[in-house]
Design a protein around this motif. Structure first.
Motif, short mmCIF file in Angstrom:
data_model
loop_
_atom_site.label_atom_id
_atom_site.label_comp_id
_atom_site.label_asym_id
_atom_site.label_seq_id
_atom_site.Cartn_x
_atom_site.Cartn_y
_atom_site.Cartn_z
N PHE A 136 0.85 -1.19 0.00
CA PHE A 136 0.00 0.00 0.00
C PHE A 136 0.89 1.25 0.00
CE2 PHE A 136 0.95 -0.95 4.36
CZ PHE A 136 1.19 0.30 4.93
N GLN A 137 0.28 2.35 -0.39
CA GLN A 137 0.95 3.66 -0.30
C GLN A 137 -0.12 4.75 -0.34
OE1 GLN A 137 3.60 4.02 -3.65
NE2 GLN A 137 1.98 4.73 -5.03
N ARG A 138 0.19 5.90 0.32
CA ARG A 138 -0.71 7.05 0.32
C ARG A 138 -0.24 8.02 -0.75
NH1 ARG A 138 -0.60 6.27 6.03
NH2 ARG A 138 1.09 7.79 6.23
N VAL A 139 -1.15 8.42 -1.61
CA VAL A 139 -0.84 9.35 -2.69
C VAL A 139 -1.89 10.45 -2.69
CG1 VAL A 139 0.27 7.59 -4.12
CG2 VAL A 139 -2.18 7.99 -4.35
N ARG A 140 -1.55 11.58 -3.33
CA ARG A 140 -2.48 12.72 -3.46
C ARG A 140 -2.63 13.03 -4.95
NH1 ARG A 140 -4.48 16.75 -0.27
NH2 ARG A 140 -3.40 15.84 1.52
N ARG A 141 -3.90 13.07 -5.36
CA ARG A 141 -4.18 13.34 -6.77
C ARG A 141 -5.28 14.41 -6.84
NH1 ARG A 141 -3.18 11.36 -11.71
NH2 ARG A 141 -4.83 11.39 -13.29
N HIS A 142 -4.96 15.49 -7.57
CA HIS A 142 -5.90 16.61 -7.73
C HIS A 142 -6.36 17.15 -6.38
CE1 HIS A 142 -5.91 15.69 -11.95
NE2 HIS A 142 -6.49 14.50 -11.78
N GLY A 143 -5.43 17.20 -5.41
CA GLY A 143 -5.74 17.77 -4.10
C GLY A 143 -6.44 16.83 -3.15
N THR A 144 -6.73 15.60 -3.56
CA THR A 144 -7.45 14.65 -2.71
C THR A 144 -6.52 13.51 -2.33
OG1 THR A 144 -9.54 15.17 -3.82
CG2 THR A 144 -9.46 13.13 -2.53
N PRO A 145 -6.43 13.17 -1.04
CA PRO A 145 -5.57 12.06 -0.64
C PRO A 145 -6.26 10.70 -0.88
CG PRO A 145 -6.55 13.07 1.29
CD PRO A 145 -7.02 13.89 0.12
N TYR A 146 -5.47 9.72 -1.27
CA TYR A 146 -5.98 8.37 -1.52
C TYR A 146 -5.03 7.38 -0.88
CZ TYR A 146 -9.08 10.28 -5.14
OH TYR A 146 -10.03 10.99 -5.81
N LEU A 147 -5.61 6.17 -0.58
CA LEU A 147 -4.82 5.03 -0.15
C LEU A 147 -4.89 3.99 -1.26
CD1 LEU A 147 -3.17 3.57 2.06
CD2 LEU A 147 -5.34 2.58 2.85
N LEU A 148 -3.77 3.67 -1.87
CA LEU A 148 -3.70 2.71 -2.96
C LEU A 148 -3.17 1.39 -2.41
CD1 LEU A 148 -3.95 2.12 -5.99
CD2 LEU A 148 -1.59 2.92 -6.25
N VAL A 149 -3.95 0.30 -2.66
CA VAL A 149 -3.60 -1.03 -2.15
C VAL A 149 -3.50 -1.99 -3.34
CG1 VAL A 149 -4.26 -2.94 -0.63
CG2 VAL A 149 -4.81 -0.57 0.00
N GLY A 150 -2.44 -2.77 -3.36
CA GLY A 150 -2.28 -3.82 -4.36
C GLY A 150 -2.02 -5.16 -3.68
N ALA A 151 -2.65 -6.24 -4.21
CA ALA A 151 -2.51 -7.55 -3.54
C ALA A 151 -2.65 -8.68 -4.56
CB ALA A 151 -3.58 -7.69 -2.45
N ARG A 152 -2.03 -9.80 -4.24
CA ARG A 152 -2.12 -11.01 -5.04
C ARG A 152 -1.97 -12.20 -4.11
NH1 ARG A 152 1.75 -14.38 -7.67
NH2 ARG A 152 0.83 -15.55 -9.40
N VAL A 153 -2.88 -13.17 -4.22
CA VAL A 153 -2.86 -14.36 -3.38
C VAL A 153 -1.82 -15.32 -3.92
CG1 VAL A 153 -4.19 -16.32 -2.52
CG2 VAL A 153 -5.26 -14.07 -2.73
N THR A 154 -1.00 -15.83 -3.03
CA THR A 154 0.04 -16.79 -3.42
C THR A 154 -0.17 -18.18 -2.81
OG1 THR A 154 1.41 -16.03 -1.58
CG2 THR A 154 1.76 -14.96 -3.71
N GLY A 155 -0.96 -18.30 -1.77
CA GLY A 155 -1.14 -19.61 -1.13
C GLY A 155 -2.36 -20.34 -1.65
N TYR A 156 -2.26 -21.00 -2.80
CA TYR A 156 -3.39 -21.74 -3.38
C TYR A 156 -2.81 -22.95 -4.13
CZ TYR A 156 -1.96 -19.24 -7.56
OH TYR A 156 -1.23 -18.73 -8.59
N GLU A 157 -3.69 -23.92 -4.45
CA GLU A 157 -3.31 -25.14 -5.18
C GLU A 157 -3.82 -25.05 -6.61
OE1 GLU A 157 -4.75 -28.52 -3.13
OE2 GLU A 157 -3.55 -28.14 -1.32
N THR A 158 -3.03 -25.54 -7.56
CA THR A 158 -3.40 -25.51 -8.98
C THR A 158 -3.48 -26.95 -9.51
OG1 THR A 158 -1.10 -25.38 -9.70
CG2 THR A 158 -2.23 -23.30 -9.24
#
Length: 499
Positions: A136-158
């Motif tokens: 995650f990271q906090r960013v400001r765009r056009h004067g408005t603050p946002y929290l950007l979150v990125g995720a990917r699951v790695t514990g699964y069976e294929t």
């Protein structure tokens, strides 16, 4: 606030911007302002950290919980579109949030969401970090603050044969922090209002406190001024037992000692003046008789023994010394009148030219002093005292200076008070540097190194006293071409009466 300003404004009008009260109030207010700003800053930082941490934890926990619910440990083949739709619905349904699920490319490449899907653009570096877990990271765009979150699951069976058919998508979530920013702005305004109120209250309290502290100081200052003006019975009231009370007690003791000392000195001075006056008056009558008798003896000795006879010379010496002693006694009597405040003016309209001429003629100086001035100048003054002033100035120039001796008189230039200005100058050696500042003091002589001189040392002092009695001035200086220059100014008596 208006009532507070009405309370503070009168005190501020009475303050001097360089006074001690202003400095104390400014220091007190500065300390209060510093403390208030420091407390407000700490409160703002702590509250901001708590609010952002709470919003951040809420979004991250929601993302982790949604991933755990929507992605099972064992994935069947070809479920990526279904899982992506479920994740977008679950994570993007809350107000202020946008969510997008991105298919993970083969060969380990990083997937990016399409432009414009999220409120905040996702960089390739951020997506690369999201491949390894939740970031995650906090960013400001056009004067408005946002929290950007990125995720990917790695514990699964294929599936064993075709694992690429069971790869779960990457998820990117942008959560708006507008509400938290609004809350922080409201809190900031509240802190500013509180700091302003604290500053105003601190200023009012500072004025009250410094007023109470400086009130005794002002009383001491007023008492000191009264003491300096001669009111030696001035005392201050002692209140309390603090340092200011000790200062007041010290002032009272000092004033009492000063009053006692000055009273004793005044009594001694009055006694010495009475002694001089009494002795002078007692000497006056016998000296008058002695002068008359010595003059007779000098004449008889001159007739009997001749001009060169020893008895005639001795008789003339005694007569001269007796007349000198008589002049000294007359001067002492005149000085005693000034000291006792018994000297008075008898004003009359005087033709200055006639008065100056009469003074010089009576003493035989009309040929030795060059007089210059208008013949029709009339001034209202005391003719007897004016005669004394002119005689002393001209006699001093003739005795201690060198010819030519000049006496110029006329209306003073640029003087609104009018009157007469008299300047007596000679071409002698001038006033020595050590004599010039004290030339009008009593018993001061230019030839002080000699054991005996003809003058009494009182002539110039008497001249200045007579000038001051008229309300005028008498000054001494060295002329630009050498010699001493005495400048007398006497106002017109009629102008003095009109005032």
């Amino acid at each position: 606030m208006r009532s507070l300003l009405r309370f503070v404004a009168p005190g501020m009008r009475r303050l001097r911007f360089t006074g001690l009260r202003v400095r104390l109030a400014a220091a007190f207010t500065a300390v209060a302002l510093l403390a208030s700003v420091l407390a407000s800053g700490i409160s703002y930082v702590l509250l901001r950290r708590v609010m952002l941490q709470r919003a951040q934890d809420a979004v991250l926990n929601d993302v982790r919980a949604t991933l755990a619910q929507q992605i099972p440990p064992a994935l069947p083949p070809d479920v990526e579109p279904l899982v992506a739709a479920s994740l977008e619905d679950a994570l993007g349904s809350m107000p202020g949030r946008e969510a997008v699920a991105v298919t993970v490319p083969l060969r380990g490449e990083t997937g990016l969401p399409p432009p414009g899907v999220l409120d905040v653009p996702v960089t390739r570096e951020f997506a690369r970090r999201a491949m390894r877990g939740v970031v995650f990271q906090r960013v400001r765009r056009h004067g408005t603050p946002y929290l950007l979150v990125g995720a990917r699951v790695t514990g699964y069976e294929t599936t064993v044969d075709e694992p690429w058919r069971t790869t779960p998508p990457m998820v990117f979530v942008s959560a708006s922090l507008r509400r938290e920013a609004a809350d922080l702005a409201l809190f900031t305004r509240t802190l500013l209002i509180a700091d302003t109120a604290a500053l105003a209250a601190a200023l009012a309290l500072a004025l009250l406190a410094t007023g109470g502290v400086l009130r005794p100081v002002r009383r001491l200052g007023a008492a000191a001024r009264a003491l300096g003006e001669g009111r030696l019975d001035t005392r201050v009231r002692v209140r309390g037992r603090d340092e200011l009370a000790d200062l007041a007690e010290t002032f009272n003791r000092t004033a009492e000692a000063l009053e006692r000392t000055v009273t004793e000195l005044r009594a001694m001075e009055a006694a010495s003046r009475r002694f001089v006056a009494d002795v002078s008056h007692e000497l006056r009558t016998p000296l008058t008789s002695m002068i008359a008798m010595t003059d007779v003896l000098a004449e008889e000795a001159a007739e009997d023994g001749g001009a060169d006879g020893g008895g005639g010379a001795a008789a003339r010496l005694v007569a001269d010394e007796t007349r000198r002693l008589g002049a000294l006694v007359e001067h002492l009597i005149e000085i005693s009148r000034f000291d006792a405040g018994a000297a008075a003016l008898v004003l009359d309209d005087v033709n200055v030219a006639d008065a100056v001429g009469a003074t010089l003629k009576a003493r035989g100086w009309q040929e030795e002093v060059a007089v210059e001035g208008p013949a029709d100048l009339f001034v209202r003054l005391d003719p007897r005292r004016f005669d004394v002033i002119v005689a002393n100035l001209a006699g001093n120039a003739l005795k201690h200076g060198r010819p030519p001796v000049s006496l110029r008189f006329g209306r003073p230039e640029g003087e609104g008070a009018g009157g007469v200005r008299v300047v007596v100058a000679d071409r002698g050696p001038g006033l020595p540097a050590d004599v010039a500042p004290v030339v009008f003091d009593r018993f001061v002589k230019a030839e002080a190194a000699r054991t005996r001189s003809e003058g009494s040392g009182l002539g110039l002092s008497i001249a200045r006293e007579n000038a001051l009695l008229h309300g005028g001035t008498l000054e001494a200086a060295n002329g630009p071409e050498g010699g001493a220059v005495f400048t007398l100014w006497l106002p017109d008596g009629e102008a003095e009466e009109l005032l």
